[in-house]
Write an enzyme that holds these catalytic residues in place. Structure first.
Site, PDB file in Angstrom:
ATOM      1  N   GLU A 250      52.085  50.915  86.503  1.00  0.00           N
ATOM      2  CA  GLU A 250      50.514  51.751  86.243  1.00  0.00           C
ATOM      3  C   GLU A 250      51.354  52.367  84.490  1.00  0.00           C
ATOM      4  O   GLU A 250      51.657  53.228  83.951  1.00  0.00           O
ATOM      5  CB  GLU A 250      50.699  52.978  87.107  1.00  0.00           C
ATOM      6  CG  GLU A 250      49.931  53.666  87.182  1.00  0.00           C
ATOM      7  CD  GLU A 250      49.919  54.698  88.193  1.00  0.00           C
ATOM      8  OE1 GLU A 250      48.427  55.282  88.540  1.00  0.00           O
ATOM      9  OE2 GLU A 250      51.140  55.314  88.350  1.00  0.00           O
TER      10      GLU A 250
ATOM     11  N   LYS B  76      41.630  53.203  90.778  1.00  0.00           N
ATOM     12  CA  LYS B  76      42.501  54.146  91.786  1.00  0.00           C
ATOM     13  C   LYS B  76      41.861  55.654  92.025  1.00  0.00           C
ATOM     14  O   LYS B  76      41.116  56.551  91.532  1.00  0.00           O
ATOM     15  CB  LYS B  76      43.774  54.906  90.620  1.00  0.00           C
ATOM     16  CG  LYS B  76      44.713  55.770  91.346  1.00  0.00           C
ATOM     17  CD  LYS B  76      45.906  55.920  90.736  1.00  0.00           C
ATOM     18  CE  LYS B  76      47.211  56.913  91.574  1.00  0.00           C
ATOM     19  NZ  LYS B  76      47.875  57.180  90.419  1.00  0.00           N
TER      20      LYS B  76
ATOM     21  N   CYS C 149      50.250  53.324  92.789  1.00  0.00           N
ATOM     22  CA  CYS C 149      51.063  54.994  92.747  1.00  0.00           C
ATOM     23  C   CYS C 149      50.617  56.047  94.005  1.00  0.00           C
ATOM     24  O   CYS C 149      51.102  55.494  95.379  1.00  0.00           O
ATOM     25  CB  CYS C 149      50.828  55.145  91.867  1.00  0.00           C
ATOM     26  SG  CYS C 149      52.112  56.610  91.221  1.00  0.00           S
TER      27      CYS C 149
END
Length: 266
Positions: free
Chosen positions: A43, A114, A149
């Site tokens: 990421e 995200k 994440c």
């Protein structure tokens, strides 16, 4: 299919464009060396997750030079490339933490903004705008589910990907060393509860003084760790059979027993 995870520790001293070019060369080299079908990156590897002051400076649209360079690397390697994530500048000027999946022809197959932005001792949730949708990417490797994440702490996102046909879940991360035990636990949990492969590429090294934990993982639909990296920069290689997800679900049909409880009225 063979997956290669580049658990990178990127040197942030060179200019941004040079970092991107160096990663593109690494993708081509490792894809050829390991005969990869799919390469994954961490990421925000080019900016550094905790380098918050660099978010706006390194942001670019999905037609920008870094995106074009990564597409060219996928084409040169003739490989599917999950390019981790970059700071995307949307058409409205807002910034997003956006994951990118390229096909072997270099074309952008899928992008994912995200959904769950991190706020604990982090400025991600104040500097960036959250994504609002999740769906699988169609590819020659099958339907792939992308996440990033902090998403790992929210199992309902993965249920949505499974309902959309995912048998392989791809995770890009910059998970810190201080909570690395949670990382391993959550990656395995997402595999077990969804009876799916989870291929999770974490970062190594330090971003703005915060050390990433490494420990990239490939976990099969039974929750077995097939491959795992240590804390330092590494290249992890594993063979993934998406059909194992189908066999696991047939042998132990837990997903067929799902029930969504309804809260009774007050």
């Amino acid at each position: 299919m063979r997956v290669v995870l580049i658990q990178a520790e990127v040197d942030h001293r060179p200019p941004f464009a040079e970092r991107v070019a160096a990663m593109g060369e690494a993708v081509v080299s490792h894809a050829a060396r390991h005969r990869a079908d799919l390469v994954l990156l961490p990421e925000l590897w080019a900016t550094g997750f905790f380098n918050f002051d660099d978010y706006a400076r390194t942001a670019e649209p999905l037609t920008g030079p870094a995106v074009r360079a990564l597409g060219a690397a996928a084409r040169a390697a003739s490989v599917h490339l999950h390019a981790g994530s970059l700071v995307e500048r949307g058409e409205d000027g807002r910034l997003h933490n956006t994951s990118l999946l390229f096909g072997p022809d270099g074309g952008l197959l899928h992008s994912y903004r995200k959904v769950h932005l991190f706020g604990h001792r982090s400025r991600e949730s104040t500097l960036l705008s959250a994504g609002t949708t999740v769906r699988c990417a169609d590819s020659a490797l099958g339907r792939l589910g992308l996440s990033a994440c902090y998403d790992l702490r929210f199992p309902e996102l993965y249920r949505a990907l499974i309902d959309d046909g995912a048998r392989v879940l791809l995770v890009t991360a910059a998970w810190p060393a201080g909570r690395i035990a949670h990382w391993r636990l959550l990656v395995q949990a997402r595999a077990v509860e969804n009876q799916a492969w989870v291929v999770a590429c974490n970062a190594a090294g330090a971003h703005a003084g915060v050390r990433a934990g490494g420990g990239s993982l490939v976990v099969d639909p039974w929750g077995r760790v097939v491959a795992e990296a240590g804390p330092e920069a590494a290249v992890l290689v594993a063979d993934v059979d998406p059909a194992l997800a189908d066999r696991t679900r047939a042998e132990f049909p837990a997903l067929a027993d799902r029930r969504i409880p309804v809260r009774p009225p007050d």
